[in-house]
Design a protein around this motif. Structure first.
Motif, PDB file in Angstrom:
ATOM      1  N   GLY A  87      40.086  30.088  48.158  1.00 36.84           N
ATOM      2  CA  GLY A  87      39.017  30.811  47.475  1.00 36.84           C
ATOM      3  C   GLY A  87      39.156  30.746  45.970  1.00 36.84           C
ATOM      4  O   GLY A  87      40.264  30.625  45.431  1.00 36.84           O
ATOM      5  N   LEU A  88      38.014  30.789  45.292  1.00 36.78           N
ATOM      6  CA  LEU A  88      37.948  30.915  43.840  1.00 36.78           C
ATOM      7  C   LEU A  88      37.264  32.234  43.517  1.00 36.78           C
ATOM      8  O   LEU A  88      36.243  32.574  44.122  1.00 36.78           O
ATOM      9  N   CYS A  89      37.826  32.964  42.569  1.00 31.37           N
ATOM     10  CA  CYS A  89      37.326  34.307  42.266  1.00 31.37           C
ATOM     11  C   CYS A  89      37.218  34.495  40.762  1.00 31.37           C
ATOM     12  O   CYS A  89      38.183  34.232  40.028  1.00 31.37           O
ATOM     13  N   TRP A  90      36.043  34.910  40.291  1.00 32.91           N
ATOM     14  CA  TRP A  90      35.899  35.389  38.903  1.00 32.91           C
ATOM     15  C   TRP A  90      34.792  36.438  38.849  1.00 32.91           C
ATOM     16  O   TRP A  90      34.025  36.536  37.908  1.00 32.91           O
ATOM     17  N   ASP A  91      34.739  37.260  39.893  1.00 34.29           N
ATOM     18  CA  ASP A  91      33.657  38.240  40.000  1.00 34.29           C
ATOM     19  C   ASP A  91      34.038  39.619  39.483  1.00 34.29           C
ATOM     20  O   ASP A  91      33.400  40.608  39.819  1.00 34.29           O
ATOM     21  N   LEU A  92      35.069  39.680  38.662  1.00 30.85           N
ATOM     22  CA  LEU A  92      35.481  40.932  38.032  1.00 30.85           C
ATOM     23  C   LEU A  92      35.445  40.762  36.518  1.00 30.85           C
ATOM     24  O   LEU A  92      35.579  39.635  36.006  1.00 30.85           O
ATOM     25  N   PRO A  93      35.289  41.851  35.766  1.00 36.57           N
ATOM     26  CA  PRO A  93      35.432  41.751  34.317  1.00 36.57           C
ATOM     27  C   PRO A  93      36.804  41.182  33.959  1.00 36.57           C
ATOM     28  O   PRO A  93      37.772  41.360  34.715  1.00 36.57           O
ATOM     29  N   LEU A  97      40.118  41.319  36.227  1.00 36.89           N
ATOM     30  CA  LEU A  97      40.550  40.085  36.886  1.00 36.89           C
ATOM     31  C   LEU A  97      42.024  39.822  36.596  1.00 36.89           C
ATOM     32  O   LEU A  97      42.801  39.476  37.492  1.00 36.89           O
ATOM     33  N   GLU A  98      42.425  40.034  35.348  1.00 42.17           N
ATOM     34  CA  GLU A  98      43.834  39.817  34.988  1.00 42.17           C
ATOM     35  C   GLU A  98      44.726  40.868  35.637  1.00 42.17           C
ATOM     36  O   GLU A  98      45.836  40.559  36.101  1.00 42.17           O
ATOM     37  N   ALA A  99      44.265  42.109  35.700  1.00 45.03           N
ATOM     38  CA  ALA A  99      45.059  43.155  36.356  1.00 45.03           C
ATOM     39  C   ALA A  99      45.253  42.835  37.832  1.00 45.03           C
ATOM     40  O   ALA A  99      46.350  43.018  38.385  1.00 45.03           O
ATOM     41  N   PHE A 100      44.190  42.366  38.495  1.00 50.44           N
ATOM     42  CA  PHE A 100      44.288  41.966  39.894  1.00 50.44           C
ATOM     43  C   PHE A 100      45.296  40.843  40.061  1.00 50.44           C
ATOM     44  O   PHE A 100      46.159  40.880  40.944  1.00 50.44           O
ATOM     45  N   ALA A 101      45.201  39.823  39.201  1.00 44.44           N
ATOM     46  CA  ALA A 101      46.127  38.686  39.306  1.00 44.44           C
ATOM     47  C   ALA A 101      47.568  39.131  39.118  1.00 44.44           C
ATOM     48  O   ALA A 101      48.456  38.770  39.905  1.00 44.44           O
ATOM     49  N   THR A 102      47.818  39.930  38.100  1.00 42.45           N
ATOM     50  CA  THR A 102      49.182  40.370  37.817  1.00 42.45           C
ATOM     51  C   THR A 102      49.746  41.192  38.956  1.00 42.45           C
ATOM     52  O   THR A 102      50.888  40.977  39.400  1.00 42.45           O
ATOM     53  N   GLU A 103      48.949  42.125  39.455  1.00 38.10           N
ATOM     54  CA  GLU A 103      49.409  42.988  40.538  1.00 38.10           C
ATOM     55  C   GLU A 103      49.700  42.180  41.799  1.00 38.10           C
ATOM     56  O   GLU A 103      50.772  42.294  42.408  1.00 38.10           O
ATOM     57  N   HIS A 104      48.763  41.341  42.211  1.00 36.52           N
ATOM     58  CA  HIS A 104      48.901  40.637  43.485  1.00 36.52           C
ATOM     59  C   HIS A 104      49.916  39.509  43.434  1.00 36.52           C
ATOM     60  O   HIS A 104      50.580  39.222  44.436  1.00 36.52           O
ATOM     61  N   ILE A 105      50.074  38.883  42.285  1.00 37.78           N
ATOM     62  CA  ILE A 105      51.166  37.909  42.138  1.00 37.78           C
ATOM     63  C   ILE A 105      52.504  38.621  42.318  1.00 37.78           C
ATOM     64  O   ILE A 105      53.418  38.123  42.986  1.00 37.78           O
ATOM     65  N   GLY A 106      52.605  39.830  41.743  1.00 36.94           N
ATOM     66  CA  GLY A 106      53.822  40.620  41.920  1.00 36.94           C
ATOM     67  C   GLY A 106      54.070  41.009  43.361  1.00 36.94           C
ATOM     68  O   GLY A 106      55.220  41.188  43.777  1.00 36.94           O
ATOM     69  N   TRP A 107      53.001  41.123  44.152  1.00 37.07           N
ATOM     70  CA  TRP A 107      53.137  41.456  45.567  1.00 37.07           C
ATOM     71  C   TRP A 107      53.374  40.221  46.439  1.00 37.07           C
ATOM     72  O   TRP A 107      53.562  40.351  47.645  1.00 37.07           O
ATOM     73  N   GLY A 108      53.289  39.045  45.832  1.00 39.69           N
ATOM     74  CA  GLY A 108      53.565  37.826  46.587  1.00 39.69           C
ATOM     75  C   GLY A 108      52.340  37.063  47.041  1.00 39.69           C
ATOM     76  O   GLY A 108      52.465  36.122  47.834  1.00 39.69           O
ATOM     77  N   TYR A 109      51.158  37.423  46.534  1.00 39.58           N
ATOM     78  CA  TYR A 109      49.943  36.688  46.891  1.00 39.58           C
ATOM     79  C   TYR A 109      49.886  35.414  46.052  1.00 39.58           C
ATOM     80  O   TYR A 109      50.164  35.432  44.849  1.00 39.58           O
ATOM     81  N   GLY A 110      49.498  34.330  46.679  1.00 40.87           N
ATOM     82  CA  GLY A 110      49.556  33.033  46.000  1.00 40.87           C
ATOM     83  C   GLY A 110      48.369  32.779  45.098  1.00 40.87           C
ATOM     84  O   GLY A 110      47.451  32.019  45.443  1.00 40.87           O
TER      85      GLY A 110
END
Length: 353
Positions: A87-93, A97-110
């Motif tokens: 999936g490609l995602c850019w549907d957040l401000p 979007l950066e907060a989501f990436a940082t949080e989920h990368i920290g949780w182990g999401y690829g």
């Protein structure tokens, strides 16, 4: 030899089909009761398999485990129409979007951050490219009705029975729910499972059991089959879209679908115009039909997967497609053994007491 436990599963959408299939594999004598194979909400699903943004960590972990169970299910039931297309995602401000990436990368999401050129390489027919998008290669999609029918077919091959009937009410015997009253007559079993989505509330209300569910509508458009224009899931602002195995492009204003408004046809046509305008070289892209689904969503947004009382098990959730194989596995284990997986603790009905 001990007699098989008998279970009636009411509902034949993706959740009911998964529970029935897992129960049959576990040795139960299963009867599925529904008016149509494939369910009511399932045909209206965007069918994105993900553990994406907007959820606390415990629910992210549950969804991630469900994604792994899809892979297990595919090995046990070959031929499932399942694609790990990413999936490609850019549907957040940008900040979110950066907060989501940082949080989920920290949780182990690829998750990988990619620029517009990389998006173009992945999706060459997109008309509007973002400066930055998030790429999640482990996400996927399934054709949900076909998957539900495949599980039901395999369950029937293993001895399950399908009864084409409406369920009018539950039968109470003392403190136990012992059966269902259907348009085909009375059916009794050791266990009754309600995988009836928005239809859960009227059935349980008659036995003074309140299931707090909202059913917001969501409109999704479906194109006629078309040459390949999308390689994976695309979550752009106000337009989520993917292309099915048979070439249909399906889209909603988000994955849950657009608000259908007062004029559903006009809403669908406007959404499809937006879809057509988002893709290059697609003059022949035409809408075939649209669906309006009512998403069965417990009041706090999380699933209900729990024994509601003696003999009665409830399985109702939005994100049913993502959760189906895990919900089926854990619910069937609990029904047949009496042992509850610790991961189900947050999804008990008692949290609403």
């Amino acid at each position: 030899m001990a007699a098989k436990q008998s279970v009636i599963v009411v509902g034949s959408g993706i959740i009911g089909a998964s529970i029935a299939w897992h129960l049959t594999r576990g040795g139960a004598a299963v009867t599925v009761v529904a008016e149509d194979e494939g369910g009511v909400a399932t045909p209206c699903s965007f069918a994105w398999i993900n553990a994406s943004w907007g959820n606390p960590e415990f629910y992210f972990r549950f969804r991630l485990r469900a994604m792994a169970e899809w892979r297990r299910l595919a090995t046990e039931l070959p031929g499932l129409p399942l694609a790990w297309c990413g999936g490609l995602c850019w549907d957040l401000p940008p900040h979110d979007l950066e907060a989501f990436a940082t949080e989920h990368i920290g949780w182990g999401y690829g998750i990988d951050r990619i620029d517009g050129n990389a998006v173009r390489a992945r999706e060459p027919y997109l008309a509007n490219l973002p400066d930055l998008a998030l790429s999640v290669t482990e996400e996927g999609a399934v054709e949900p009705v076909a998957a539900a029918l495949a599980m039901l077919s395999d369950a029937k091959a293993r001895g399950a029975t399908f009864v084409n009937a409406a369920v009018h009410s539950l039968i109470r015997t003392g403190e136990r729910i012992s059966g269902v009253v259907t348009s085909a007559g009375l059916l009794e079993a050791d266990h009754i499972v309600l995988a009836t989505g928005a239809g859960t509330t009227p059935l349980t209300a008659a036995i003074d059991l309140h299931i707090p569910i909202d059913t917001p509508p969501g409109l999704i458009v479906h194109s006629r089959p078309h040459a390949r224009r999308l390689n994976g899931l695309v979550m752009a602002p106000e337009l989520h879209m993917r292309q099915t195995g048979d070439g249909r492009i399906i889209a909603g204003s988000d994955f849950g679908g657009a608000d259908p408004g007062q004029d559903q046809q006009a809403t669908a046509e406007a959404l499809f115009d937006k879809l057509r305008g988002s893709l290059l070289d697609s003059p022949s892209l035409a809408m075939d039909f649209f669906t309006v689904g009512y998403r069965p969503t417990p009041k706090d947004g999380f699933p209900i997967i729990d024994a509601a009382c003696k003999g009665l098990y409830i399985a109702v959730m939005h994100s049913g497609v993502t959760l189906a194989p895990l919900a089926g596995l854990l619910a069937s284990n609990e029904i047949l053994t009496g042992e509850k997986d610790a991961a189900l603790a947050p999804f008990a009905l008692s949290r609403f007491s």
